[in-house]
Design a protein around this motif. Structure first.
Motif, mmCIF file in Angstrom:
data_model
loop_
_atom_site.group_PDB
_atom_site.id
_atom_site.type_symbol
_atom_site.label_atom_id
_atom_site.label_comp_id
_atom_site.label_asym_id
_atom_site.label_seq_id
_atom_site.Cartn_x
_atom_site.Cartn_y
_atom_site.Cartn_z
ATOM 1 N N GLU A 90 41.910 -0.949 -54.161
ATOM 2 C CA GLU A 90 42.395 0.070 -55.097
ATOM 3 C C GLU A 90 42.091 -0.339 -56.530
ATOM 4 O OE1 GLU A 90 46.263 2.303 -53.259
ATOM 5 O OE2 GLU A 90 46.493 0.155 -53.622
ATOM 6 N N SER A 130 46.268 -2.729 -53.523
ATOM 7 C CA SER A 130 45.291 -3.580 -52.838
ATOM 8 C C SER A 130 44.157 -3.920 -53.793
ATOM 9 C CB SER A 130 44.723 -2.864 -51.609
ATOM 10 O OG SER A 130 43.934 -1.752 -52.011
ATOM 11 N N LYS A 157 51.066 3.214 -61.681
ATOM 12 C CA LYS A 157 50.692 4.485 -61.037
ATOM 13 C C LYS A 157 49.193 4.755 -61.117
ATOM 14 C CE LYS A 157 51.742 7.329 -65.133
ATOM 15 N NZ LYS A 157 52.092 6.199 -66.005
ATOM 16 N N ASP A 179 47.977 2.321 -57.975
ATOM 17 C CA ASP A 179 48.545 2.538 -56.638
ATOM 18 C C ASP A 179 48.153 3.937 -56.168
ATOM 19 O OD1 ASP A 179 49.983 2.480 -54.296
ATOM 20 O OD2 ASP A 179 51.943 2.732 -55.264
ATOM 21 N N MET A 180 46.920 4.073 -55.745
ATOM 22 C CA MET A 180 46.350 5.387 -55.458
ATOM 23 C C MET A 180 46.992 6.073 -54.248
ATOM 24 S SD MET A 180 44.396 5.558 -57.973
ATOM 25 C CE MET A 180 43.641 7.132 -57.612
ATOM 26 N N ASP A 181 47.434 5.303 -53.262
ATOM 27 C CA ASP A 181 48.029 5.925 -52.079
ATOM 28 C C ASP A 181 49.557 5.966 -52.145
ATOM 29 O OD1 ASP A 181 48.669 3.285 -51.729
ATOM 30 O OD2 ASP A 181 47.523 3.016 -49.870
ATOM 31 N N ASN A 182 50.104 5.554 -53.296
ATOM 32 C CA ASN A 182 51.555 5.625 -53.533
ATOM 33 C C ASN A 182 52.381 4.942 -52.453
ATOM 34 O OD1 ASN A 182 51.410 7.269 -55.966
ATOM 35 N ND2 ASN A 182 50.826 8.971 -54.627
ATOM 36 N N ASP A 183 51.891 3.782 -51.989
ATOM 37 C CA ASP A 183 52.640 3.051 -50.965
ATOM 38 C C ASP A 183 53.468 1.918 -51.545
ATOM 39 O OD1 ASP A 183 50.647 1.276 -51.680
ATOM 40 O OD2 ASP A 183 50.127 0.715 -49.625
#
Length: 314
Positions: free
Chosen positions: A127, A124, A113, A116-120
């Motif tokens: 990120e 990447s 968490k 995974d900054m965009d919570n997809d």
């Protein structure tokens, strides 16, 4: 915050590894599947821990046979990766290895968490880089004593190696390989390369005796070497440097840090198939596995009222 933490970590590593009698262990050995004796005539505790992992195995001890079989049936579906209705030795081996690495996956879950900054559900390279090196990227200091640029380039190289489909985005398994490369066959080359870069001080692409010893031992503060240092000198000459040219190349370094240990998971998979394969076709059906549920998961309870420990996956 990441940058000061990285600096603190680096200083701690330098301090820890500079102790004169502190021996740095570079070799990665595969941990045993269970601390139990593998003697089926006396019980299947070893097999339970090998198949489920130590913590998960405990949760089956108080289950009834019916509940154990039900949960085992769910597990069989997870093991059968290609969904053909059979569990092969290779699938069993992969499952056992995964069960034994639960602590690694738990560690990755804790970190996931944060990156995974965009919570997809993916991480990447951008990120990971921005979270880890964001402060440095915003305000690079060329005269900084810690080489963040080199560290970032090294992380990117490892990330690309873990990224098997080369899309610059890591799923959970790829990110696990990035964080724990020593546990993945396709990451062995990067583990060896990073190790050689750490130890090879003269940059000739090899590890000589002085570099090998210097990585483990700092003799500046002691008049006399500890006994283990002399033993390591002998190890280098007799076993590490196989071609006797006075230095270790890439293959010799791999043999040192990633030795070809006995494959416990493969041996256990063969054992489980041998004991459960009633029609001797070399693979297991769900029925064959459930018929031998006591071998795979066991059960000590005799009453449905006894401590049924439930987990979300079941």
């Amino acid at each position: 915050m990441i940058r000061p933490l990285l600096m603190c970590f680096a200083l701690c590593v330098v301090y820890a590894t500079s102790k004169p009698t502190e021996k740095k262990e570079r070799t990665h050995h595969e941990a045993p599947l269970s601390s139990r004796e593998h003697v089926d005539a006396e019980g299947f505790e070893y097999d339970h821990e090998a198949f489920l992992g130590k913590e998960q195995a405990k949760t089956f001890d108080d289950l009834t046979p019916e509940e154990s079989k039900r949960r085992l049936g769910i597990i069989v579906g997870k093991i059968d990766g290609d969904g053909d209705g059979f569990v092969t030795e290779a699938e069993l081996k992969a499952w056992i290895k995964k069960a034994q690495k639960k602590y690694i996956y738990d560690n990755v879950d804790r970190q996931w968490k944060d990156f995974d900054m965009d919570n997809d559900g993916m991480i990447s390279w951008e990120e990971y880089r921005n979270v880890t090196y964001g402060t440095y990227l915003d305000d690079p200091e060329p005269d900084d004593s810690y080489d963040y640029q080199r560290m970032m380039a090294r992380d990117e190289r490892r990330f690309k190696m873990a990224d098997k489909n080369e899309d610059q985005i890591a799923d959970k398994e790829e990110f696990t390989a990035f964080l724990h490369p020593e546990d993945y066959d396709h990451m062995k080359d990067i583990v060896v390369l990073e190790t050689m870069e750490d130890i090879d001080k003269n940059g000739d692409g090899f590890i000589d005796l002085d570099e090998y010893i210097g990585d483990m031992y700092n003799h500046e503060d002691e008049m006399e070497e500890p006994e283990w240092v002399a033993t390591e000198r002998e190890q280098f000459s007799e076993f590490r440097d196989k071609n006797k040219d006075g230095k270790m190349d890439r293959e010799e370094t791999m043999d040192w840090i990633l030795p070809s240990d006995y494959d416990h998971a493969e041996a256990e998979a063969k054992h489980l198939v041998y004991e459960s394969d009633s029609d001797k076709d070399g693979k297991l059906t769900k029925e064959e596995i459930l018929n031998k549920y006591d071998l795979f998961v066991g059960s000590q309870a005799t009453d449905f009222g006894e401590a049924l420990v439930r987990h979300d996956e079941f």
